[in-house]
Design a protein around this motif. Structure first.
Motif, PDB file in Angstrom:
ATOM      1  N   ALA A  38      -5.779  17.430   1.300  1.00 29.66           N
ATOM      2  CA  ALA A  38      -5.173  16.289   0.968  1.00 29.66           C
ATOM      3  C   ALA A  38      -5.928  14.998   1.352  1.00 29.66           C
ATOM      4  O   ALA A  38      -6.920  15.149   2.113  1.00 29.66           O
ATOM      5  CB  ALA A  38      -3.489  15.977   1.681  1.00 29.66           C
ATOM      6  N   ARG A  39      -5.669  13.999   0.533  1.00 32.15           N
ATOM      7  CA  ARG A  39      -6.260  12.498   1.093  1.00 32.15           C
ATOM      8  C   ARG A  39      -5.177  11.504   1.438  1.00 32.15           C
ATOM      9  O   ARG A  39      -4.134  11.454   0.823  1.00 32.15           O
ATOM     10  CB  ARG A  39      -7.133  12.081  -0.276  1.00 32.15           C
ATOM     11  N   ASN A  40      -5.325  10.783   2.417  1.00 34.68           N
ATOM     12  CA  ASN A  40      -4.572   9.700   2.783  1.00 34.68           C
ATOM     13  C   ASN A  40      -4.880   8.479   2.144  1.00 34.68           C
ATOM     14  O   ASN A  40      -6.227   7.968   2.146  1.00 34.68           O
ATOM     15  CB  ASN A  40      -4.828   9.437   4.461  1.00 34.68           C
ATOM     16  N   LEU A  41      -3.843   7.902   1.400  1.00 39.42           N
ATOM     17  CA  LEU A  41      -4.341   6.734   0.686  1.00 39.42           C
ATOM     18  C   LEU A  41      -3.441   5.691   1.397  1.00 39.42           C
ATOM     19  O   LEU A  41      -2.133   5.752   1.587  1.00 39.42           O
ATOM     20  CB  LEU A  41      -3.977   7.034  -0.838  1.00 39.42           C
ATOM     21  N   ASN A  42      -3.896   4.507   1.263  1.00 48.32           N
ATOM     22  CA  ASN A  42      -3.073   3.153   1.640  1.00 48.32           C
ATOM     23  C   ASN A  42      -2.306   2.863   0.235  1.00 48.32           C
ATOM     24  O   ASN A  42      -2.600   3.430  -0.797  1.00 48.32           O
ATOM     25  CB  ASN A  42      -4.072   2.102   2.394  1.00 48.32           C
ATOM     26  N   GLU A  43      -1.758   1.772   0.255  1.00 51.36           N
ATOM     27  CA  GLU A  43      -1.038   1.071  -0.843  1.00 51.36           C
ATOM     28  C   GLU A  43      -1.937   0.929  -1.945  1.00 51.36           C
ATOM     29  O   GLU A  43      -1.458   1.061  -3.028  1.00 51.36           O
ATOM     30  CB  GLU A  43      -0.152   0.067  -0.464  1.00 51.36           C
ATOM     31  N   GLY A  44      -2.815   0.159  -1.663  1.00 56.35           N
ATOM     32  CA  GLY A  44      -3.852  -0.336  -2.737  1.00 56.35           C
ATOM     33  C   GLY A  44      -4.544   0.945  -3.412  1.00 56.35           C
ATOM     34  O   GLY A  44      -4.510   0.753  -4.714  1.00 56.35           O
ATOM     35  N   GLN A  45      -4.915   1.931  -2.557  1.00 57.21           N
ATOM     36  CA  GLN A  45      -5.516   3.192  -3.293  1.00 57.21           C
ATOM     37  C   GLN A  45      -4.619   3.822  -4.321  1.00 57.21           C
ATOM     38  O   GLN A  45      -4.796   4.378  -5.086  1.00 57.21           O
ATOM     39  CB  GLN A  45      -6.088   3.684  -2.210  1.00 57.21           C
ATOM     40  N   PRO A  79      -0.946   3.881 -11.140  1.00 57.66           N
ATOM     41  CA  PRO A  79      -0.496   2.700 -11.235  1.00 57.66           C
ATOM     42  C   PRO A  79       1.035   2.656 -11.972  1.00 57.66           C
ATOM     43  O   PRO A  79       1.671   1.769 -11.914  1.00 57.66           O
ATOM     44  CB  PRO A  79      -1.363   2.047 -12.523  1.00 57.66           C
ATOM     45  N   GLU A  80       1.322   3.980 -12.359  1.00 61.11           N
ATOM     46  CA  GLU A  80       2.529   4.013 -12.923  1.00 61.11           C
ATOM     47  C   GLU A  80       3.768   4.048 -11.691  1.00 61.11           C
ATOM     48  O   GLU A  80       4.945   4.033 -12.297  1.00 61.11           O
ATOM     49  CB  GLU A  80       2.713   5.546 -13.797  1.00 61.11           C
ATOM     50  N   ILE A  81       3.446   4.540 -10.577  1.00 61.98           N
ATOM     51  CA  ILE A  81       4.394   4.746  -9.583  1.00 61.98           C
ATOM     52  C   ILE A  81       5.111   3.348  -9.152  1.00 61.98           C
ATOM     53  O   ILE A  81       4.275   2.098  -8.763  1.00 61.98           O
ATOM     54  CB  ILE A  81       3.703   5.079  -8.140  1.00 61.98           C
ATOM     55  N   ASP A  82       6.284   3.275  -8.991  1.00 67.87           N
ATOM     56  CA  ASP A  82       6.969   1.831  -8.695  1.00 67.87           C
ATOM     57  C   ASP A  82       7.377   2.078  -7.119  1.00 67.87           C
ATOM     58  O   ASP A  82       7.952   2.923  -6.709  1.00 67.87           O
ATOM     59  CB  ASP A  82       8.320   1.968  -9.485  1.00 67.87           C
TER      60      ASP A  82
END
Length: 317
Positions: free
Chosen positions: A247-254, A260-263
Motif C-alpha cells: 500500500a501507499r500512504n497518500l495525502n489529500e493532494g496526492q 480526480p473522480e473522488i468527491d
C-alpha cells in the motif's frame, strides 16, 4: 582457521556461502531440524542445511543444545577456532560459547544496541525507521549484548518491505562476516562495548497483524510492509478476512492527483477504515487517520495474493 557455522534460514545461508567461497575451512554446520510445511506437511530442510549438503559439509540438527552433552562433546572434538552464528534460532549456553579459541561471533541485522532480539528487521520496518544495518559481534551469555566488532549502516527505502530489506541485509551480512574473520585472524578486530541505551525486537505475534484503523495511515502502511512477506496485515470486510500486502500512504493532494473522480465532500464524517473508492480499472482506497491508503496488492480469504486490479475484477466491495 577451522569454523563451525550455526544458522537456519536463507539469511544465514548467505553468510555460510560467503565464508565457504572465501576458502574458510567450514568443518561443520549446525542448524534446526527439518520441519513440516505447507498443506501436505512435507518435511522441509532449512536453507543452511541444503547448502551444506551441496558442499559436502557435515550437518548437525539437534532439537535442543542446552545440556546436550553428546552434541557439545562433538563440537569440542571438532576443535573450532571460531563459531559463526547467524539467525540460528537458539540461545547458546556458556558451555558452547567457551569452546572456540577466538570465541563465537554473530551477524546481527541491526545497529546494536538498537533492536536486540529475534526480529530486528521486522521492527525496523514496523517502526518506520529510515536506516538500519548489520553488526558483527562477540557473543556472550546475554541476548545480543556482546562487544561489537564491525557495523555498516543501510538506508531503508520509503516503501521497502521486510522481505526486500531481509534480502539486502543478508548479502551485506555475508560480506561483513568475511571481513570480521579476516580481522580476527590478524588480531585487528576491535571490541566495542554497546552501552545500556538499547531497544528490544521480540518475535512477532499473530495478534499484531490485525489493522487498527485508529492508528495513522503511515503507521498502517508500515505495518503492511513490515509484515510482508511474513504473515500479512489484515482487516475484516463483509465478515471476510482480507490481507493487505502492499500500500501507499497518500495525502489529500496526492489522492486528488491520482483519483480526480473522488468527491471529498464530507470526508471528515467518514470513519477511518472505510473504503472510499473501488474501481477494477484503477484501484482501491481506504480512508485512514491523517491520510489515505492506496492498496496495490491484496489477498481475499482462502485465495492467493494478487495485484489490486486483478482482485477487483473478480470481487466487488
Amino acid at each position: 582457521m577451522n569454523i563451525i557455522f550455526m544458522g537456519t534460514p536463507d539469511f544465514a545461508k548467505e553468510s555460510l556461502k560467503a565464508i565457504y567461497e572465501s576458502n574458510y575451512n567450514v568443518k561443520a554446520v549446525v542448524t534446526n531440524p527439518d520441519r513440516p510445511k505447507g498443506r501436505g506437511m512435507k518435511m522441509i530442510a532449512p536453507p543452511v542445511k541444503e547448502y551444506a549438503l551441496e558442499k559436502n559439509i557435515d550437518v548437525y540438527q539437534p532439537e535442543k543444545i542446552k545440556n546436550n552433552i553428546e552434541f557439545i562433546e562433538n563440537l569440542k572434538n571438532i576443535n573450532p577456532d571460531v563459531i559463526c552464528v547467524v539467525a540460528y534460532g537458539k540461545i547458546l549456553p556458556k558451555e558452547i560459547l567457551d569452546i572456540p579459541k577466538y570465541g563465537c561471533i554473530n551477524v546481527h541485522a541491526s545497529l546494536l544496541p538498537k533492536y536486540r532480539g529475534a526480529a530486528p528487521i521486522q521492527w525496523a520496518i514496523l517502526n518506520g525507521d529510515k536506516e538500519t544495518g548489520i553488526t558483527t559481534m562477540y557473543m556472550d551469555i546475554g541476548m545480543d549484548t556482546g562487544d561489537m566488532i564491525l557495523q555498516e549502516k543501510v538506508k531503508i527505502g520509503e516503501n521497502e518491505t521486510t522481505g526486500e530489506l531481509w534480502n539486502r541485509l543478508s548479502s551485506i551480512g555475508g560480506r561483513m562476516l568475511v571481513e570480521t574473520l579476516k580481522q580476527i585472524e590478524t588480531g585487528t578486530a576491535p571490541r566495542i562495548q554497546q552501552g545500556e541505551d538499547f531497544t528490544m525486537a521480540p518475535m512477532l505475534s499473530k495478534e499484531i497483524s490485525k489493522i487498527d484503523w485508529n492508528k495513522s495511515a503511515e503507521e498502517i502502511k508500515n505495518l503492511i510492509r513490515g509484515l510482508n512477506p511474513i504473515m500479512g496485515a489484515y482487516t475484516i470486510i463483509n465478515d471476510k478476512k482480507i490481507k493487505l500486502w502492499d500500500a501507499r500512504n497518500l495525502n489529500e493532494g496526492q489522492l486528488i492527483d491520482k483519483y480526480p473522480e473522488i468527491d471529498l465532500k464530507g470526508i471528515k464524517e467518514i470513519d477511518n477504515g472505510s473504503i472510499l473508492y473501488s474501481n477494477s480499472k484503477k484501484g482501491l482506497v481506504f480512508k485512514a487517520k491523517g491520510g489515505f491508503l492506496d492498496i496495490l496488492e491484496i489477498q481475499g480469504e482462502n485465495a492467493k495474493k494478487m495485484p489490486i486490479c486483478d482482485f477487483l475484477r473478480g470481487y466487488s466491495f
